[in-house]
Design a protein around this motif. Structure first.
Motif, PDB file in Angstrom:
ATOM      1  N   THR A  44       0.874  -1.194  -0.091  1.00  0.00           N
ATOM      2  CA  THR A  44      -0.140  -0.165  -0.039  1.00  0.00           C
ATOM      3  C   THR A  44       0.613   1.241  -0.108  1.00  0.00           C
ATOM      4  O   THR A  44       0.306   2.327  -0.376  1.00  0.00           O
ATOM      5  CB  THR A  44      -0.937  -0.103   1.185  1.00  0.00           C
ATOM      6  OG1 THR A  44      -0.264  -0.011   2.477  1.00  0.00           O
ATOM      7  CG2 THR A  44      -2.075  -0.892   1.172  1.00  0.00           C
ATOM      8  N   ASN A  45       2.006   1.277   0.167  1.00  0.00           N
ATOM      9  CA  ASN A  45       2.867   2.348   0.355  1.00  0.00           C
ATOM     10  C   ASN A  45       3.689   2.632  -1.128  1.00  0.00           C
ATOM     11  O   ASN A  45       4.257   3.391  -1.082  1.00  0.00           O
ATOM     12  CB  ASN A  45       4.002   2.032   1.393  1.00  0.00           C
ATOM     13  CG  ASN A  45       5.041   0.865   0.915  1.00  0.00           C
ATOM     14  OD1 ASN A  45       4.801   0.232   0.070  1.00  0.00           O
ATOM     15  ND2 ASN A  45       6.263   1.087   1.564  1.00  0.00           N
ATOM     16  N   THR A  46       2.937   2.126  -2.069  1.00  0.00           N
ATOM     17  CA  THR A  46       3.518   2.674  -3.568  1.00  0.00           C
ATOM     18  C   THR A  46       2.337   3.140  -4.451  1.00  0.00           C
ATOM     19  O   THR A  46       1.316   3.070  -3.871  1.00  0.00           O
ATOM     20  CB  THR A  46       4.108   1.157  -4.178  1.00  0.00           C
ATOM     21  OG1 THR A  46       2.983   0.419  -4.330  1.00  0.00           O
ATOM     22  CG2 THR A  46       5.114   0.657  -3.421  1.00  0.00           C
ATOM     23  N   ASP A  47       2.396   3.453  -5.544  1.00  0.00           N
ATOM     24  CA  ASP A  47       1.440   4.278  -6.024  1.00  0.00           C
ATOM     25  C   ASP A  47       0.596   3.147  -7.150  1.00  0.00           C
ATOM     26  O   ASP A  47       0.528   3.523  -8.333  1.00  0.00           O
ATOM     27  CB  ASP A  47       2.264   5.218  -7.000  1.00  0.00           C
ATOM     28  CG  ASP A  47       3.282   4.987  -7.721  1.00  0.00           C
ATOM     29  OD1 ASP A  47       3.815   3.936  -7.770  1.00  0.00           O
ATOM     30  OD2 ASP A  47       3.972   5.862  -8.397  1.00  0.00           O
ATOM     31  N   TRP A  48       0.205   2.354  -6.581  1.00  0.00           N
ATOM     32  CA  TRP A  48      -0.735   1.247  -7.577  1.00  0.00           C
ATOM     33  C   TRP A  48      -2.122   1.935  -7.674  1.00  0.00           C
ATOM     34  O   TRP A  48      -2.488   2.644  -6.768  1.00  0.00           O
ATOM     35  CB  TRP A  48      -1.070   0.147  -6.807  1.00  0.00           C
ATOM     36  CG  TRP A  48       0.172  -0.623  -6.540  1.00  0.00           C
ATOM     37  CD1 TRP A  48       0.931  -1.004  -5.342  1.00  0.00           C
ATOM     38  CD2 TRP A  48       0.949  -1.603  -7.361  1.00  0.00           C
ATOM     39  NE1 TRP A  48       2.111  -1.877  -5.473  1.00  0.00           N
ATOM     40  CE2 TRP A  48       2.003  -2.196  -6.665  1.00  0.00           C
ATOM     41  CE3 TRP A  48       0.738  -1.750  -8.963  1.00  0.00           C
ATOM     42  CZ2 TRP A  48       2.854  -2.959  -7.308  1.00  0.00           C
ATOM     43  CZ3 TRP A  48       1.612  -2.835  -9.468  1.00  0.00           C
ATOM     44  CH2 TRP A  48       2.788  -3.192  -8.701  1.00  0.00           C
ATOM     45  N   VAL A  49      -2.325   2.091  -9.024  1.00  0.00           N
ATOM     46  CA  VAL A  49      -3.815   2.437  -9.392  1.00  0.00           C
ATOM     47  C   VAL A  49      -4.517   1.251 -10.127  1.00  0.00           C
ATOM     48  O   VAL A  49      -3.947   0.503 -10.480  1.00  0.00           O
ATOM     49  CB  VAL A  49      -3.649   3.816 -10.361  1.00  0.00           C
ATOM     50  CG1 VAL A  49      -3.034   4.832  -9.784  1.00  0.00           C
ATOM     51  CG2 VAL A  49      -2.922   3.162 -11.742  1.00  0.00           C
TER      52      VAL A  49
END
Length: 82
Positions: free
Chosen positions: A31-36
């Protein structure tokens, strides 16, 4: 298996994909990365094909081990390639 597919940009115009069983929450460790969200409620089958740069058998193995599958560094793709 129905899955939700997430995408994130990496370096050099490459993208990684994260596959979760449909409607499962995203695990804390990612969750600490920029997944969309890329696609929801996708059929992901053990058909020997690549799905979103992931080999089907490898993805099912990863999902069984940790609850999600993620693109290996060497398997990332350029935009629109998956």
């Amino acid at each position: 298996m129905k899955v939700d597919v997430y995408k994130r940009p990496d370096t050099d115009g490459l993208f990684s994909y994260l596959v979760l069983p449909h409607q499962r929450p995203m695990p804390e460790e990612v969750t600490n990365t920029d997944w969309v969200i890329h696609e929801r409620n996708v059929d992901f089958e053990r058909d020997g094909k690549r799905h979103f740069t992931l080999q089907a058998e490898d993805a099912f193995l990863q999902i069984g081990e940790k609850g999600y599958a993620i693109t290996h560094l060497n398997d990332r793709a350029g935009d629109g390639a998956a």
